[in-house]
Motif scaffolding. Sequence first.
Motif, short mmCIF file in Angstrom:
data_model
loop_
_atom_site.label_atom_id
_atom_site.label_comp_id
_atom_site.label_asym_id
_atom_site.label_seq_id
_atom_site.Cartn_x
_atom_site.Cartn_y
_atom_site.Cartn_z
N UNK A 1 0.99 -1.26 0.09
CA UNK A 1 0.06 0.09 0.22
C UNK A 1 0.80 1.44 0.10
N UNK A 2 2.18 1.11 -0.07
CA UNK A 2 3.15 2.45 -0.32
C UNK A 2 2.89 2.90 -1.63
N UNK A 3 3.44 4.16 -1.92
CA UNK A 3 3.46 4.54 -3.24
C UNK A 3 4.42 4.01 -3.91
N UNK A 4 5.65 3.68 -3.43
CA UNK A 4 6.73 3.11 -4.06
C UNK A 4 6.97 1.83 -3.49
N UNK A 5 7.28 0.87 -4.55
CA UNK A 5 7.56 -0.38 -4.30
C UNK A 5 9.01 -0.47 -3.82
N UNK A 6 9.37 -0.80 -2.66
CA UNK A 6 10.98 -0.72 -2.05
C UNK A 6 11.54 -1.99 -2.36
N UNK A 7 10.92 -2.97 -2.53
CA UNK A 7 11.52 -4.27 -2.76
C UNK A 7 12.15 -4.48 -4.20
N UNK A 8 13.21 -5.56 -4.40
CA UNK A 8 13.80 -5.65 -5.72
C UNK A 8 14.25 -6.92 -5.73
N UNK A 9 14.58 -7.65 -6.91
CA UNK A 9 14.63 -8.79 -7.29
C UNK A 9 15.99 -9.00 -8.61
N UNK A 10 16.83 -10.06 -8.21
CA UNK A 10 17.78 -9.90 -9.37
C UNK A 10 17.95 -11.61 -9.52
#
Length: 407
Positions: free
Chosen positions: A35-44
């Motif tokens: 529900x945040x404005x920005x997705x702060x996760x990442x994937x590699x």
Amino acid sequence: MIKPTLDEEKKETKFSKKYWKYDGLHVISFTKAGLREENQDGISIEFELNDKLKESDDRLKGYYLFGVYDGHGEHGDKISDDCVEHLSKYIAKRLYELPIVENEKEIKNAIKKGFDDTENYFKTHDINGIKGNKVRMSGTTALTVMMTPKKNLYIAFVGDSSVFFMSSNKSKKINIEHNCHNQNELLRLRALRQKGFMYSIKARSGRKYLRVKDDLSNEIQYTRSFSDFYIKNFFSGGLIAEPEIIDKVYSAFNLDLLVLASDGITDRSKIFNKHPTEIYLSYLKRYKGDPNRFVKACDEMIKLCDSITEKRICVDDMSIIIIIILNGKSEDEWCHIVTKNAEDPEDWDNTTHEDELSDIDDQDIYNQNSNEVDDFLVSVPLSTIPIEYYDEDSAMNFTISDDDNFD
């Protein structure tokens, strides 16, 4: 470059769903904002580590690296993006320095040096043009699994993302997250009391939140992370970026399924008392004969996660990597074996265990009393805290709980 056969992406929301078929592996990944404005996760997903170094030889051929990153703070999205780019590069650089023959001690040391190099990068570089304290007040956790040419698996992490294996129809969680439920981390932090380092958890009883001393800046729940130098400068040796590398080296030849998940996924799965591996295979059973079954089962997981977000039970960003290891089996044969004991989704997906939410280690559990998202919440079952260690009006001394994760 090895390209995914499915690549859905919305850069403006940092939504991504991808699917690779390579070397007997089927790899599905997705990341999505809560529900945040920005997705702060990442994937590699790295199948060609040589490309990270632009070397002409094939010294790193057959080394694959999978990673999940969970940013936090005002610029956590940028920190996690930078970690996606640099951690794999630094690990590849350190691996490239090694002899070609696999050596467990040397590989683990190369991975550790790669983590150290990444932390040093954050110490000395601005992030995407952002300078000073704004960067220093943000950070990211990281979980990586490396697969070698001999199909050995090396697991390294800082923070609270998790890795799960499925083998012989049994699911197992491999790591214990770096948070206030980790006994080794609590003992490490307790040893720092003489240096003035403190940490904090909250306990919930019904609608009441009870505070338990000590304070770890802003009540953060993770005890290891990259960056976050505003905390690290205050409490040297408390919050650290030193990776934990799992002692046991697992063989992919003995596994059917491998899952890397951010805490946004694991906390949602805990609501159903399931591992993400179990939820995925449960949905896979529904699509057993479908040629697109691997992706469709992942789609069902996304829908399940979205339903929990909509109920505002858990609103954190969510990222997952699902690695199907065929080991010479056909897709049909593999599916038949791994879903043999899987439950039908209808047996569990209509009931959420909201009465057990105090067991969820999520920084964004919905606070039903205030009707707001309670950031940086660390909850522990109230029953594990002796009555003499807390009261409703004042902070008292901390005791290590008898949480299940200590087993």
